[in-house]
Write an enzyme that holds these catalytic residues in place. Structure first.
Site, mmCIF file in Angstrom:
data_model
loop_
_atom_site.group_PDB
_atom_site.id
_atom_site.type_symbol
_atom_site.label_atom_id
_atom_site.label_comp_id
_atom_site.label_asym_id
_atom_site.label_seq_id
_atom_site.Cartn_x
_atom_site.Cartn_y
_atom_site.Cartn_z
ATOM 1 N N CYS A 28 0.861 -1.041 0.195
ATOM 2 C CA CYS A 28 -0.117 0.020 -0.136
ATOM 3 C C CYS A 28 0.947 1.173 -0.018
ATOM 4 C CB CYS A 28 -0.802 -0.015 1.224
ATOM 5 S SG CYS A 28 -0.019 -0.384 2.971
ATOM 6 N N ASP A 246 -2.832 -2.650 -2.289
ATOM 7 C CA ASP A 246 -2.469 -1.353 -3.386
ATOM 8 C C ASP A 246 -3.239 -0.219 -2.853
ATOM 9 O OD1 ASP A 246 -0.882 -0.661 -5.176
ATOM 10 O OD2 ASP A 246 -2.181 -0.836 -6.720
HETATM 11 C C1 0GY Z 1 1.441 -0.090 -7.789
HETATM 12 C C2 0GY Z 1 1.226 0.295 -9.310
HETATM 13 C C3 0GY Z 1 1.361 1.618 -9.793
HETATM 14 C C4 0GY Z 1 1.970 2.783 -9.232
HETATM 15 C C5 0GY Z 1 2.956 2.865 -8.425
HETATM 16 O O1 0GY Z 1 4.470 3.985 -7.129
HETATM 17 C C6 0GY Z 1 3.657 3.878 -8.016
HETATM 18 O O2 0GY Z 1 3.573 4.896 -8.582
HETATM 19 O O3 0GY Z 1 3.439 1.631 -7.835
HETATM 20 C C7 0GY Z 1 0.863 1.616 -11.297
HETATM 21 O O4 0GY Z 1 0.741 2.536 -11.569
HETATM 22 O O5 0GY Z 1 0.735 0.512 -11.677
HETATM 23 O O6 0GY Z 1 1.838 -0.943 -7.299
HETATM 24 O O7 0GY Z 1 0.965 0.808 -6.940
#
Ligand code: 0GY
Length: 291
Positions: A28, A246
């Site tokens: 998360c 997440d």
């Molecule tokens: C996730 C997925 C995404 C984004 C990030 O750190 C982040 O910006 O991880 C995504 O956009 O697929 O795991 O949170």
């Protein structure tokens, strides 16, 4: 925030599934609040604020005890919002940071004291600019003595090109979201087979069985097409899997998941109490709370 940004679900459903005592939401994020912790100038998106207090309230509502907060790319290598959440968690949160090769040993020690236990290497061009592999290898070598691990985020079509790099890392390696398989392909097909083989052959590689909402084509509330993929990983590697919400679900464009529905996927991918305990308690405790 970006004009097309979807903010997290305001009032998720109470899940029917009751997580075992001590359960960890092991993926998360926190976003800002931007007034206190500004987003990074090099960010690729600008989200809504999603504070530590909101995250901890969701943890309690869903029936979890702990969080692993992963540095979000909108904060770049500035880990202050992450560290602030960790130090205000009463020991109930650990973290995964993003660092550059310029990070000092004193900064790494301070992050360890706050609860950071890993760094994340992100290979999605829509999220981060390219970092050369030798630089990432150098960072991995710096954090290995702290017994930190490396979290890797990539898309399934890039695995053939990245696999040698992953297997060269001197740490535990945790793959985000099962390496983002194309769930339109068979679970027994060559693409997912290559991912399963990577874990078969390398006992230091773990997987998060998270993000059905990102991978699914069939959609909510059951995310049925993702279930066989996650269940395969949980049953084959029960001691090397992690699960997370997440929250607050960065970059979801089609729909915003109800976090209660995501929790209700757990007993379908980990069908016994033993598998649930390993996925939600034993494995994350070993990786994040044992040192
Ligand atoms: C996730 C997925 C995404 C984004 C990030 O750190 C982040 O910006 O991880 C995504 O956009 O697929 O795991 O949170």
């Amino acid at each position: 925030m970006d004009a097309d940004w979807l903010c997290f679900h305001p009032n998720p459903t109470k899940p029917r599934f009751v997580p075992p005592p001590g359960a960890v939401d092991a993926h998360c994020h926190v976003f800002g609040p931007a007034a206190e912790f500004p987003f990074a100038p090099e960010r690729k998106y600008t989200p809504c604020d999603a504070s530590k207090a909101q995250l901890f309230a969701l943890r309690d509502f869903l029936g979890f005890s702990r969080n692993v907060i992963v540095q979000a790319t909108c904060h770049g290598n500035d880990n202050r919002a992450l560290v602030d959440a960790l130090v205000h968690s009463g020991g109930r949160a650990r973290g995964v940071a993003s660092v550059s090769r310029d990070v000092t040993d004193a900064e790494l020690s301070a992050m360890h004291a706050a609860g950071v236990r890993g760094v994340r290497f992100n290979f999605l061009r829509r999220l981060v600019d390219f970092t050369p592999r030798p630089v990432l290898a150098e960072i991995a070598a710096r954090v290995a003595p702290l017994r930190w691990h490396v979290v890797v985020y990539f898309e399934a079509q890039d695995l053939p090109e990245l696999a040698d790099f992953f297997t060269s890392l001197p740490t535990t390696v945790v793959v985000d979201h099962m390496g983002r398989p194309d769930v339109g392909q068979p679970v027994d097909g060559p693409e997912f087979g290559a991912f399963l083989r990577l874990l078969d052959e390398h006992p230091n590689i773990w997987s998060k069985v998270s993000c059905p909402e990102r991978l699914s084509k069939s959609g909510p509330p059951g995310y049925d097409d993702v279930v066989p993929f996650a269940r395969r990983v949980v049953e084959r590697f029960p001691d090397r899997v992690l699960w997370g919400t997440d929250w607050p679900h960065p970059n979801m464009k089609g729909h915003m998941p109800d976090d209660g529905h995501l929790v209700d996927v757990i007993p379908r991918i980990a069908p016994t109490a033993g598998l649930q305990r390993r996925l939600l308690v034993d494995n994350p405790m070993r990786l994040y709370w044992s040192h």
